[in-house]
Scaffold this motif. Structure first.
Motif, PDB file in Angstrom:
ATOM      1  N   GLY A 201      32.824  51.580  46.805  1.00  0.00           N
ATOM      2  CA  GLY A 201      33.991  51.252  45.993  1.00  0.00           C
ATOM      3  C   GLY A 201      34.389  49.793  46.188  1.00  0.00           C
ATOM      4  O   GLY A 201      34.664  49.075  45.210  1.00  0.00           O
ATOM      5  N   PHE A 202      34.403  49.350  47.443  1.00  0.00           N
ATOM      6  CA  PHE A 202      34.690  47.933  47.711  1.00  0.00           C
ATOM      7  C   PHE A 202      33.607  47.048  47.089  1.00  0.00           C
ATOM      8  O   PHE A 202      33.890  45.955  46.580  1.00  0.00           O
ATOM      9  N   GLY A 203      32.350  47.513  47.116  1.00  0.00           N
ATOM     10  CA  GLY A 203      31.256  46.738  46.548  1.00  0.00           C
ATOM     11  C   GLY A 203      31.412  46.557  45.049  1.00  0.00           C
ATOM     12  O   GLY A 203      31.125  45.471  44.508  1.00  0.00           O
ATOM     13  N   ILE A 204      31.859  47.594  44.357  1.00  0.00           N
ATOM     14  CA  ILE A 204      32.049  47.494  42.903  1.00  0.00           C
ATOM     15  C   ILE A 204      33.168  46.497  42.583  1.00  0.00           C
ATOM     16  O   ILE A 204      33.051  45.669  41.665  1.00  0.00           O
ATOM     17  N   LEU A 205      34.261  46.568  43.364  1.00  0.00           N
ATOM     18  CA  LEU A 205      35.334  45.604  43.168  1.00  0.00           C
ATOM     19  C   LEU A 205      34.855  44.181  43.471  1.00  0.00           C
ATOM     20  O   LEU A 205      35.263  43.225  42.803  1.00  0.00           O
ATOM     21  N   ALA A 206      33.970  44.048  44.476  1.00  0.00           N
ATOM     22  CA  ALA A 206      33.443  42.729  44.817  1.00  0.00           C
ATOM     23  C   ALA A 206      32.598  42.174  43.675  1.00  0.00           C
ATOM     24  O   ALA A 206      32.590  40.952  43.432  1.00  0.00           O
ATOM     25  N   ILE A 207      31.886  43.044  42.943  1.00  0.00           N
ATOM     26  CA  ILE A 207      31.088  42.586  41.792  1.00  0.00           C
ATOM     27  C   ILE A 207      31.997  42.015  40.717  1.00  0.00           C
ATOM     28  O   ILE A 207      31.725  40.939  40.144  1.00  0.00           O
ATOM     29  N   VAL A 208      33.087  42.702  40.454  1.00  0.00           N
ATOM     30  CA  VAL A 208      34.032  42.208  39.450  1.00  0.00           C
ATOM     31  C   VAL A 208      34.589  40.848  39.869  1.00  0.00           C
ATOM     32  O   VAL A 208      34.660  39.900  39.072  1.00  0.00           O
ATOM     33  N   THR A 209      34.957  40.734  41.151  1.00  0.00           N
ATOM     34  CA  THR A 209      35.492  39.473  41.656  1.00  0.00           C
ATOM     35  C   THR A 209      34.427  38.375  41.629  1.00  0.00           C
ATOM     36  O   THR A 209      34.709  37.215  41.295  1.00  0.00           O
ATOM     37  N   GLY A 210      33.188  38.754  41.987  1.00  0.00           N
ATOM     38  CA  GLY A 210      32.096  37.790  41.990  1.00  0.00           C
ATOM     39  C   GLY A 210      31.847  37.206  40.608  1.00  0.00           C
ATOM     40  O   GLY A 210      31.542  36.013  40.480  1.00  0.00           O
ATOM     41  N   ILE A 211      31.964  38.045  39.570  1.00  0.00           N
ATOM     42  CA  ILE A 211      31.808  37.552  38.196  1.00  0.00           C
ATOM     43  C   ILE A 211      32.953  36.595  37.860  1.00  0.00           C
ATOM     44  O   ILE A 211      32.743  35.516  37.294  1.00  0.00           O
ATOM     45  N   SER A 212      34.193  36.995  38.264  1.00  0.00           N
ATOM     46  CA  SER A 212      35.360  36.173  37.967  1.00  0.00           C
ATOM     47  C   SER A 212      35.269  34.819  38.675  1.00  0.00           C
ATOM     48  O   SER A 212      35.633  33.793  38.096  1.00  0.00           O
ATOM     49  N   ARG A 213      34.760  34.812  39.930  1.00  0.00           N
ATOM     50  CA  ARG A 213      34.659  33.569  40.689  1.00  0.00           C
ATOM     51  C   ARG A 213      33.368  32.815  40.384  1.00  0.00           C
ATOM     52  O   ARG A 213      33.116  31.773  40.963  1.00  0.00           O
ATOM     53  N   GLN A 214      32.553  33.373  39.501  1.00  0.00           N
ATOM     54  CA  GLN A 214      31.283  32.764  39.099  1.00  0.00           C
ATOM     55  C   GLN A 214      30.287  32.658  40.261  1.00  0.00           C
ATOM     56  O   GLN A 214      29.451  31.764  40.306  1.00  0.00           O
ATOM     57  N   PHE A 215      30.386  33.639  41.192  1.00  0.00           N
ATOM     58  CA  PHE A 215      29.365  33.747  42.225  1.00  0.00           C
ATOM     59  C   PHE A 215      28.087  34.337  41.631  1.00  0.00           C
ATOM     60  O   PHE A 215      26.987  34.042  42.114  1.00  0.00           O
ATOM     61  N   ILE A 216      28.227  35.179  40.606  1.00  0.00           N
ATOM     62  CA  ILE A 216      27.101  35.730  39.846  1.00  0.00           C
ATOM     63  C   ILE A 216      27.477  35.679  38.367  1.00  0.00           C
ATOM     64  O   ILE A 216      28.647  35.481  38.014  1.00  0.00           O
ATOM     65  N   THR A 217      26.489  35.869  37.518  1.00  0.00           N
ATOM     66  CA  THR A 217      26.764  35.878  36.074  1.00  0.00           C
ATOM     67  C   THR A 217      27.225  37.275  35.648  1.00  0.00           C
ATOM     68  O   THR A 217      27.040  38.265  36.360  1.00  0.00           O
TER      69      THR A 217
END
Length: 236
Positions: A201-217
């Motif tokens: 669950g934390f990992g899924i939230l981290a993906i959303v944040t990563g997209i927002s912070r442009q850590f990933i596309t």
């Protein structure tokens, strides 16, 4: 009077005969050489600390001064004075300067030692005096080096530090996710094939944040979410 003269004459003849014998013929054999006197280590210092067997917070280029009661044979110093890395068991190269008629040795490593590491400097019985006498007793001096306080990384601002912490937190869930399911692994039991629902669950939230912070596309985040959903729906 005649008796006194006869005795004197007899003594003179005896003395002359003795001198004649000692002055001619084979020379008398030389006396055996005296025993080679051993030497001992009187004292030492590590930088400014005198004669301590255990030395902590030692500089990375320490200067150890060894004081002997007699001059040493320089040819025996390489084998008789040994600096060793305790962890690896390997010898460390040293440079040696001689003082006070070769009775004081100033020993320093050829290059800087490793910080927060243990070393020993040993004077052993291979060391000899200039007259050939052996060292009486081996001595071990323990050295624990100090922390290397020089900066290892370039300075960054508080904002850059916060960004780095956030990015590394994201990378834990992104890089360490299970390659088949995409879910976050359970790290408490040492089995990398076990995943955790809470951690995922934390990992899924981290993906959303990563997209927002442009850590990933966005495309990378979508592909990971599709892998997770496919595993939970069709394979788990």
């Amino acid at each position: 009077m005649k008796k006194i003269f006869s005795i004197a004459l007899l003594c003179s003849v005896t003395l002359f005969t003795a001198c004649s014998k000692s002055g001619g013929g084979e020379p008398e054999p030389p006396l055996p050489p005296p025993a080679q006197r051993p030497i001992f280590l009187k004292s030492w210092s590590v930088d400014v600390l005198p004669s301590q067997a255990n030395n902590t917070n030692v500089k990375l280029m320490p200067l150890v001064r060894l004081r002997f009661d007699a001059p040493v044979d320089r040819g025996t110093v390489a084998a008789g004075v040994v600096l060793k890395d305790v962890r690896s068991g390997t010898n460390v190269g040293v440079s040696v300067n001689y003082e006070t008629g070769d009775s004081i040795l100033s020993v320093q490593p050829s290059s800087a030692l490793t910080s927060i590491s243990r070393y020993t400097l040993t004077t052993n019985t291979s060391l000899k005096s200039s007259g050939g006498g052996p060292l009486t007793t081996s001595t071990v001096i323990n050295l624990l080096t100090q922390i290397d306080s020089t900066r290892k990384f370039p300075l960054i601002t508080d904002e850059q530090l916060l960004d780095k912490v956030q990015q590394q937190t994201f990378k834990y869930f992104w890089d360490f996710a299970h390659p088949v399911s995409g879910l976050a692994r359970e790290r408490s039991n040492g089995d990398n094939n076990t995943v955790a629902t809470g951690g995922s669950g934390f990992g899924i939230l981290a993906i959303v944040t990563g997209i927002s912070r442009q850590f990933i596309t966005r495309a990378e985040g979508l592909a990971r979410m599709q892998k997770i959903v496919d595993f939970l729906k069709n394979k788990a």
